[in-house]
Scaffold this motif. Structure first.
Motif, PDB file in Angstrom:
ATOM      1  N   SER A 191      47.924 -74.176 -78.023  1.00 46.93           N
ATOM      2  CA  SER A 191      48.166 -74.204 -79.472  1.00 46.93           C
ATOM      3  C   SER A 191      47.570 -72.976 -80.145  1.00 46.93           C
ATOM      4  CB  SER A 191      47.530 -75.445 -80.103  1.00 46.93           C
ATOM      5  OG  SER A 191      48.252 -76.578 -79.741  1.00 46.93           O
ATOM      6  N   ALA A 192      46.349 -72.642 -79.737  1.00 42.69           N
ATOM      7  CA  ALA A 192      45.675 -71.499 -80.358  1.00 42.69           C
ATOM      8  C   ALA A 192      46.405 -70.200 -80.029  1.00 42.69           C
ATOM      9  CB  ALA A 192      44.223 -71.438 -79.900  1.00 42.69           C
ATOM     10  N   VAL A 193      46.849 -70.064 -78.779  1.00 39.76           N
ATOM     11  CA  VAL A 193      47.569 -68.843 -78.398  1.00 39.76           C
ATOM     12  C   VAL A 193      48.894 -68.771 -79.164  1.00 39.76           C
ATOM     13  CG1 VAL A 193      48.745 -67.651 -76.499  1.00 39.76           C
ATOM     14  CG2 VAL A 193      46.475 -68.643 -76.138  1.00 39.76           C
ATOM     15  N   ASN A 194      49.556 -69.922 -79.322  1.00 45.48           N
ATOM     16  CA  ASN A 194      50.816 -69.930 -80.063  1.00 45.48           C
ATOM     17  C   ASN A 194      50.603 -69.484 -81.512  1.00 45.48           C
ATOM     18  OD1 ASN A 194      53.671 -70.650 -80.411  1.00 45.48           O
ATOM     19  ND2 ASN A 194      52.847 -72.227 -81.772  1.00 45.48           N
ATOM     20  N   VAL A 195      49.513 -69.940 -82.099  1.00 44.65           N
ATOM     21  CA  VAL A 195      49.191 -69.528 -83.458  1.00 44.65           C
ATOM     22  C   VAL A 195      48.912 -68.015 -83.496  1.00 44.65           C
ATOM     23  CG1 VAL A 195      47.448 -69.739 -85.269  1.00 44.65           C
ATOM     24  CG2 VAL A 195      48.346 -71.789 -84.187  1.00 44.65           C
TER      25      VAL A 195
END
Lengths: 206, 265
Positions: free
Chosen positions: A64-68
């Protein structure tokens, strides 16, 4: 080497994700101080392993963090703090300090530590393979020098030994959930709790 | 490739994965891709609502975000309450996508038609009750699933046998067996309700009855030869929650007037 290179679906190869697990960490105070002083050599996501249910739970937060990050929509200073804030599923990003207290590293409390490092693509042209090997060794050397603890494998078997269930249940609102309460099989309940925690993180802020 | 150019996938699916995403369905509002979440062995369904060129960009972004979010919220609510729905894996409401569990199996529609397909076209001889047991059991499972959904205060909005999956059970995954066994497999599995794009939260008998009515009509047109079995769905629905019997009474009113409410009052 106990620094694992984690391959995630839908993450460009120019981004590398590394993760490690340390048991019986004795210098949480020191590591915490490096985060507070924003020591640029300590760009890691330090996660108290007692709040981690499983590998999937952890990797969901990382993804999720990488996608953000890929969206260019970070709500916190960097991808590492974004991981800690993601695993702490609340809408209010003003509670970053709270997120760190609950899920990040806490002086005097954190005994077992998961470390995640996301390496972003270098800005200039370089030999990528060389850089990667170099990066992995360098990260591991740095961690080994600075984290006083016993390296362990980042597996469900190891993680489940340190999960603090009362804490996890409270923060992911797993108490009084009909879907969990009706289950008698422990393994099934663990699996469903994992699903619910992942869902909680995905729906954070809605 | 032409189709790809015409329908570009969401940005998230342009990043590499162990297998390329495949487009499963294309509806008026959105598309469903089969892809993976985190790991190659974790299949996932990605629902994507592409931007609509005919809407003002600001309005479009707001609607897309609200609709993806509301669908995810309904799924979480259902899942917590034990309604059989796919759990959400990840989402990016601003980008218009949501990943959820990939249900391994076939739609109920396909299962029922496979079961019926082997029956003689004209032979109107009523089947032996015992012979039909697996199909009747499926009807009961449908009624239970819809009842569980309504009990949590969610109305689906588009209940059809295409929006229900039969999740394959492990022991049924082996192929083969006798004719009767493989036929029974077509209607075996746990019923999982999918596609909550039109779902709303409601406890009203009226809304629940309309939900059942839509299913009844869809069932009659998709499976005319099994229409008489729909009563079994309603019978098992009746026992799933306290207000279910009054929903069934309301259903009789809805049948008389159709899906739309009176324009008076």
């Amino acid at each position: 080497m106990a620094l694992e290179k984690v391959e995630l679906e839908h993450v460009p190869p120019t981004y590398q994700v590394y993760a490690a697990f340390f048991r019986n960490v004795s210098n949480a105070e020191f590591l915490h101080a490096q985060l507070l002083s924003r020591n640029s050599e300590f760009e890691y996501a330090f996660i108290d392993a007692s709040s981690v249910i499983s590998r999937l739970h952890l990797l969901s937060a990382v993804y999720s963090a990488v996608n953000v990050l890929l969206d260019g929509a970070l709500r916190t200073p960097n991808v590492h703090s974004e991981i800690v804030v993601t695993i702490f599923n609340t809408a209010n990003i003003l509670q970053i300090a709270d997120a760190y207290r609950r899920w990040g590293i806490t002086p005097g409390k954190t005994k077992d530590l998961v470390v995640v490092k996301v390496v972003q693509p270098p800005s200039g042209p370089q030999d990528e393979t060389q850089t990667q090997i170099h990066a992995q060794n360098a990260i591991w050397d740095h961690l080994r020098q600075n984290v006083q603890g016993t390296p362990a494998a980042l597996t469900d078997a190891e993680l489940s030994q340190v999960t603090d269930w009362p804490k996890v249940r409270k923060y992911y609102r797993l108490n009084g959930v009909p879907a969990l309460d009706r289950l008698t099989d422990e393994k099934e309940r663990w699996k469903q709790s994992e699903s619910l925690a992942i869902m909680g993180m995905a729906l954070r802020g809605l | 490739m032409a189709a790809d150019a015409q329908f570009p996938p969401p940005k998230v699916l342009t990043y590499p994965a162990s297998a390329p995403p495949s487009l499963i369905t294309q509806g008026a509002e959105g598309r469903v891709y089969k892809t993976t979440h985190l790991l190659p062995d974790r299949p996932s369904a990605l629902k994507y609502r592409p931007p609509k060129p005919y809407r003002h960009p600001i309005l479009d972004a707001r609607l897309t975000k609200a609709r993806i979010s509301s669908e995810a919220k309904v799924l979480e609510r259902c899942w917590r309450e034990g309604v059989p729905v796919p759990p959400v894996y990840a989402m990016d409401p601003a980008a218009g996508w949501m990943m959820m569990e990939w249900i391994e199996g076939i739609p109920v529609r396909v299962g029922i038609n496979e079961w019926l397909g082997e029956r003689p076209e004209d032979g109107e001889e009523p089947a032996e009750a015992a012979e039909e047991a697996p199909l009747i059991d499926l009807m009961k499972r449908i009624g239970t699933a819809v009842g569980a959904l309504h009990r949590t205060g969610v109305v689906h909005g588009d209940l059809t046998t295409s929006n229900m999956m039969l999740r394959q059970r492990k022991e049924d995954q082996v192929n083969g067996g006798t004719g009767a066994e493989s036929k029974a497999k077509a209607v075996a599995g746990d019923v999982v309700i999918i596609d909550f794009g039109l779902a709303t939260q409601s406890m009203a008998d009226e809304d629940r009855a309309v939900d059942l009515y839509v299913l009844e009509r869809a069932f009659a047109s998709t499976h005319p030869r099994a229409e008489r079995l729909f009563a079994t769905v309603l019978e098992s629905y009746k026992h799933t929650f306290k207000k279910a019997p009054s929903v069934l009474i309301k259903l009789e009113d809805v049948r008389l007037r159709g899906r739309k409410r009176s324009m008076l009052g």
